[in-house]
Scaffold this active site. Structure first.
Site, PDB file in Angstrom:
ATOM      1  N   CYS A   6       0.731  -1.239   0.113  1.00  0.00           N
ATOM      2  CA  CYS A   6       0.101   0.022  -0.053  1.00  0.00           C
ATOM      3  C   CYS A   6       0.959   1.189  -0.079  1.00  0.00           C
ATOM      4  CB  CYS A   6      -0.979  -0.149   1.186  1.00  0.00           C
ATOM      5  SG  CYS A   6      -1.612   1.373   1.588  1.00  0.00           S
ATOM      6  N   CYS A   9       0.388   3.797   3.272  1.00  0.00           N
ATOM      7  CA  CYS A   9       1.288   2.736   4.599  1.00  0.00           C
ATOM      8  C   CYS A   9       2.324   2.958   4.167  1.00  0.00           C
ATOM      9  CB  CYS A   9       1.200   1.259   4.469  1.00  0.00           C
ATOM     10  SG  CYS A   9      -0.398   0.778   5.365  1.00  0.00           S
ATOM     11  N   HIS A  48      -3.043   0.634   8.316  1.00  0.00           N
ATOM     12  CA  HIS A  48      -4.135   0.263   6.951  1.00  0.00           C
ATOM     13  C   HIS A  48      -5.725   0.033   7.517  1.00  0.00           C
ATOM     14  CE1 HIS A  48      -4.294  -0.357   3.041  1.00  0.00           C
ATOM     15  NE2 HIS A  48      -5.084  -1.019   3.165  1.00  0.00           N
ATOM     16  N   GLY A  95     -15.426   6.681  -6.422  1.00  0.00           N
ATOM     17  CA  GLY A  95     -13.946   6.745  -6.818  1.00  0.00           C
ATOM     18  C   GLY A  95     -13.012   7.511  -5.920  1.00  0.00           C
ATOM     19  N   HIS A 102      -8.822   8.108   3.189  1.00  0.00           N
ATOM     20  CA  HIS A 102      -7.713   9.174   3.582  1.00  0.00           C
ATOM     21  C   HIS A 102      -8.383  10.290   3.468  1.00  0.00           C
ATOM     22  CE1 HIS A 102      -8.173   7.562  -0.645  1.00  0.00           C
ATOM     23  NE2 HIS A 102      -7.867   8.414  -1.330  1.00  0.00           N
ATOM     24  N   HIS A 104      -9.738  14.118   1.512  1.00  0.00           N
ATOM     25  CA  HIS A 104      -9.251  15.170   1.384  1.00  0.00           C
ATOM     26  C   HIS A 104      -9.497  16.152   1.637  1.00  0.00           C
ATOM     27  CE1 HIS A 104      -8.165  13.246  -3.456  1.00  0.00           C
ATOM     28  NE2 HIS A 104      -9.112  11.694  -2.132  1.00  0.00           N
TER      29      HIS A 104
HETATM   30  P1  5GP Z   1      -8.843   8.357  -4.147  1.00  0.00           P
HETATM   31  O1  5GP Z   1      -9.027   8.647  -5.667  1.00  0.00           O
HETATM   32  O2  5GP Z   1      -8.416   7.073  -3.631  1.00  0.00           O
HETATM   33  O3  5GP Z   1     -10.307   9.127  -3.067  1.00  0.00           O
HETATM   34  O4  5GP Z   1      -7.192   9.617  -3.993  1.00  0.00           O
HETATM   35  C1  5GP Z   1      -6.056   9.453  -3.811  1.00  0.00           C
HETATM   36  C2  5GP Z   1      -5.422  10.216  -3.891  1.00  0.00           C
HETATM   37  O5  5GP Z   1      -3.795  10.213  -3.995  1.00  0.00           O
HETATM   38  C3  5GP Z   1      -5.148  11.390  -5.096  1.00  0.00           C
HETATM   39  O6  5GP Z   1      -5.888  12.414  -5.465  1.00  0.00           O
HETATM   40  C4  5GP Z   1      -3.747  11.106  -6.382  1.00  0.00           C
HETATM   41  O7  5GP Z   1      -3.664  11.798  -7.217  1.00  0.00           O
HETATM   42  C5  5GP Z   1      -2.898  10.784  -4.471  1.00  0.00           C
HETATM   43  N1  5GP Z   1      -2.027  10.052  -4.688  1.00  0.00           N
HETATM   44  C6  5GP Z   1      -1.329   8.670  -4.842  1.00  0.00           C
HETATM   45  N2  5GP Z   1      -0.275   8.188  -5.621  1.00  0.00           N
HETATM   46  C7  5GP Z   1       0.425   8.756  -4.832  1.00  0.00           C
HETATM   47  C8  5GP Z   1       1.987   9.514  -3.889  1.00  0.00           C
HETATM   48  O8  5GP Z   1       1.967   8.278  -4.328  1.00  0.00           O
HETATM   49  N3  5GP Z   1       1.955  10.242  -3.178  1.00  0.00           N
HETATM   50  C9  5GP Z   1       0.953  11.419  -3.163  1.00  0.00           C
HETATM   51  N4  5GP Z   1       1.139  12.313  -2.552  1.00  0.00           N
HETATM   52  N5  5GP Z   1      -0.227  11.537  -3.249  1.00  0.00           N
HETATM   53  C10 5GP Z   1      -0.848  10.368  -3.906  1.00  0.00           C
HETATM   54 ZN    ZN Z   2      -2.723   1.548   3.584  1.00  0.00          ZN
END
Ligand code: 5GP
Ligand code: ZN
Length: 115
Positions: A6, A9, A48, A95, A102, A104
């Site tokens: 992950c 993680c 996690h 999405g 997490h 946003h």
């Molecule tokens: P989700 O679509 O799962 O709600 O949002 C995942 C978010 O994680 C996305 O906005 C994407 O840009 C961000 N993200 C994915 N991989 C990484 C990473 O390796 N580092 C950082 N800082 N953000 C990430």
């Molecule tokens: Zn994780």
């Protein structure tokens, strides 16, 4: 995907670089790698948890920690003084791309979430 693979993680364990803007013993906040607004921060638990759908009673303190630190983080960022969006994408149809729960924290300019 196992939790050993992950990406969030790995960020929490400092095995993958991220711009960390807040951290305590149970959560980490860092800049999204692909921001959709001037300020785009992700707040994660260090343990996690796959998504909101897996949150249980035993995660109560950690979820509380994530939410209670939102205004503390936001207060330090002038672009968020007039408000922000807090979004939790959940599951494929919600999405969610990274399967580690997490928040946003988004703001600072008009974004696709604002009309
Ligand atoms: P989700 O679509 O799962 O709600 O949002 C995942 C978010 O994680 C996305 O906005 C994407 O840009 C961000 N993200 C994915 N991989 C990484 C990473 O390796 N580092 C950082 N800082 N953000 C990430
Ligand atoms: Zn994780």
């Amino acid at each position: 995907m196992t939790k050993e693979e992950c990406i969030f993680c790995k960020i929490a364990k400092k095995e993958v670089d991220a711009t960390i803007i807040f951290e305590n013993e149970s959560i980490v906040a860092f800049k999204d790698i692909n921001p959709i607004a001037k300020v785009h921060i992700l707040i994660i638990p260090k343990i996690h948890i796959t998504s909101m759908n897996e949150v249980q009673e035993i995660h109560g303190n950690i979820m509380k920690e994530m939410l209670l630190n939102v205004p503390i983080i936001a207060r330090e960022i002038s672009e968020l003084n007039e408000g922000y969006r807090l979004i939790v994408n959940t599951g494929k149809r919600g999405g969610q791309e990274v399967m580690h729960v997490h928040l946003h924290l988004i703001g600072g300019q008009r974004s696709i979430f604002q009309s």
